[in-house]
Write an enzyme that holds these catalytic residues in place. Structure first.
Site: not given
Ligand code: 8BR
Length: 453
Positions: A175, A439
């Site tokens: 990414h 997260d």
């Protein structure tokens, strides 16, 4: 309320007990984040070389996906002009090669599974079994040392090895993150705030491609598992969700059958069909973690438009509205635990009771603050370095509202047959990094709770 006292004792008890937690299964998304800090001259030269007239239209309207270099550069400009984040799939291999040659300044672990594996295994020392869709050399190097394992099948036998020992030389799922600061200038454009454009050269996580080891040996993998955290479903679309969803449902049935509590990390899912599908399987999960935007998006597909709007109307988010939304979600799906986090406070609605639920939230908030303060948390003792970060003042009003409405005491209340736990978070004024904080919060709270049981 002496929140700092509760923070300190929650941390100590979780640190002392986290060693008891057995293998945590993490599936499905892991990738490489390649960060490039944009430079004006370089970008202007590239736009010139690609043809300004070719590039500029895409800075007015984003393409659906990236199929050429002008589309890539135009999309980056789109983000800069608005100071807005955007993420697009990069389809063409020549554009992928162009990005690869353009290069990066920094490589980071990406994907919720990768981030949580490094936190739980690499920092807390909790053993994890991770699903890594493609294990390239570059990907393997981003895993920390520690009890982090991936399944490897040799001669029909399943083994657990550290990602660096997997040595399969698979593809890169990169990414590309193009970052720019506030005030960044290209030609006549100026970025109103800092942000990033992401081009995903990744066919695996975008389609939730599940590895053969997990298709063929899931029963055996589950046999070794004590807890599970599922993430990455947010990438799916109406066009591609059916196939992975079949396997995911099978996996959830196996986990449920073995009585293994599974947590869903519900990241923002733009596709409404997929969001409805996720809602349909939420009852198979023990727990779900989300923020205000994500909770509002679920209320939306549940037909609760007013609640959805109210969730996004106040700063800080109105905790009574959040509680109502969580109750609706719990009652509709049967999910046993909902962990809500927002800037300033967290709530957990559970169909079971105990202060350990609140204490796990405190541990998670301390871990989040440590991450924001230090950038990288190296070991569990680093977490306590966030004790001097002050407890969020704005959360006082939130606490008062909950006390008045539900008679909350010490961060715990009884609401419609559920326990509601609340904590004010510690907010770092000048964070070093906020990447992966969501997260960190969800995995620390979920695993922390089981350390205290
Ligand atoms: P999401 O990306 O899932 O929304 O998670 C981000 C969370 O990080 C927020 O809910 C907030 O609680 C926390 N957070 C942020 Br953003 N900035 C923070 C900071 N400076 N200090 C501590 N926590 C922060």
């Amino acid at each position: 309320m002496n929140w700092d006292g509760l923070y300190a004792s929650a941390f100590e008890r979780i640190r002392d007990n986290i060693g008891k937690v057995g293998n945590v299964l993490l599936a499905y998304n892991t990738n490489i984040d390649a960060i490039k800090y944009l430079e004006r001259e370089d970008l202007e030269r590239r736009i010139g070389a690609a043809g300004r007239e070719e590039v500029l239209p895409y800075s007015e309207k984003l393409p659906k996906r990236i199929e050429s270099v002008p589309q890539l550069l135009g999309s980056i400009l789109w983000s800069i002009r608005r100071g807005k984040a955007a993420e697009l799939f990069v389809e063409s291999c020549s554009t992928r090669f162009y990005m690869r040659r353009w290069g990066w300044d920094e490589l980071r672990m990406g994907g919720q599974v990768g981030i949580m594996a490094n936190l739980l295994g690499g920092v807390y020392g909790v053993p994890v079994i991770a699903h890594v869709p493609q294990l390239s050399r570059l990907q393997a190097e981003l895993f920390k040392d520690g009890p982090i394992y991936v399944p490897k099948v040799e001669g029909g036998k399943l083994k657990l090895v550290h990602p660096k020992e997997f040595k399969a030389d698979e593809e890169n799922c990169i990414h590309y993150i193009y970052e720019f600061p506030r005030g960044f200038r290209v030609f006549d454009f100026e970025a109103p705030r800092e942000n990033r454009f992401i081009g995903s050269a990744d066919d695996y996580n975008t389609n939730v491609v599940i590895r053969p080891e997990f298709e063929e040996h899931f029963g055996e993998i589950a046999e070794k598992t004590e807890l599970a955290i599922i993430s990455g479903l947010q990438a799916l679309t109406e066009g591609n969700y059916r196939e992975p969803f079949e396997t995911i449902k099978e996996h959830l049935d196996v986990l449920e059958g073995k009585g293994i509590p599974a947590h869903l990390e519900f990241a923002f899912t733009p596709d409404e069909t997929v969001r409805k599908e996720i809602l349909g399987v939420l009852g198979k999960f023990w727990s779900v973690g989300l923020n205000e935007v994500e909770l509002a998006s679920i209320m939306d597909v549940m037909g609760e438009k007013t609640l959805a709007e109210k969730l996004l109307a106040h700063d800080p988010v109105d905790p009574i509205v959040v509680t109502k939304a969580m109750l609706k979600l719990a009652e509709k799906t049967g999910v046993r635990r909902i962990h809500f986090h927002t800037y300033g406070y967290y709530l957990a609605l559970t169909d079971y009771r105990g202060e350990f639920v609140r204490d796990a939230l405190l541990f998670a908030a301390l871990a989040a603050a440590a991450k924001a303060k230090l950038g990288d948390v190296r070991n569990i003792d680093d977490v306590v370095k966030a004790m001097d970060v002050p407890v969020n003042e704005k959360a006082k009003g939130v606490e008062e509202a909950l006390t008045k409405e539900y008679g909350m005491e010490n961060g715990i209340a009884e609401v419609n047959g559920y326990q509601l736990a609340f904590i004010p978070t510690k907010i770092v004024a000048k964070p070093k990094s906020t990447v992966g904080i969501g997260d960190t919060i969800s995995s620390s709270a979920f695993v922390g709770e089981f350390a205290l049981r």
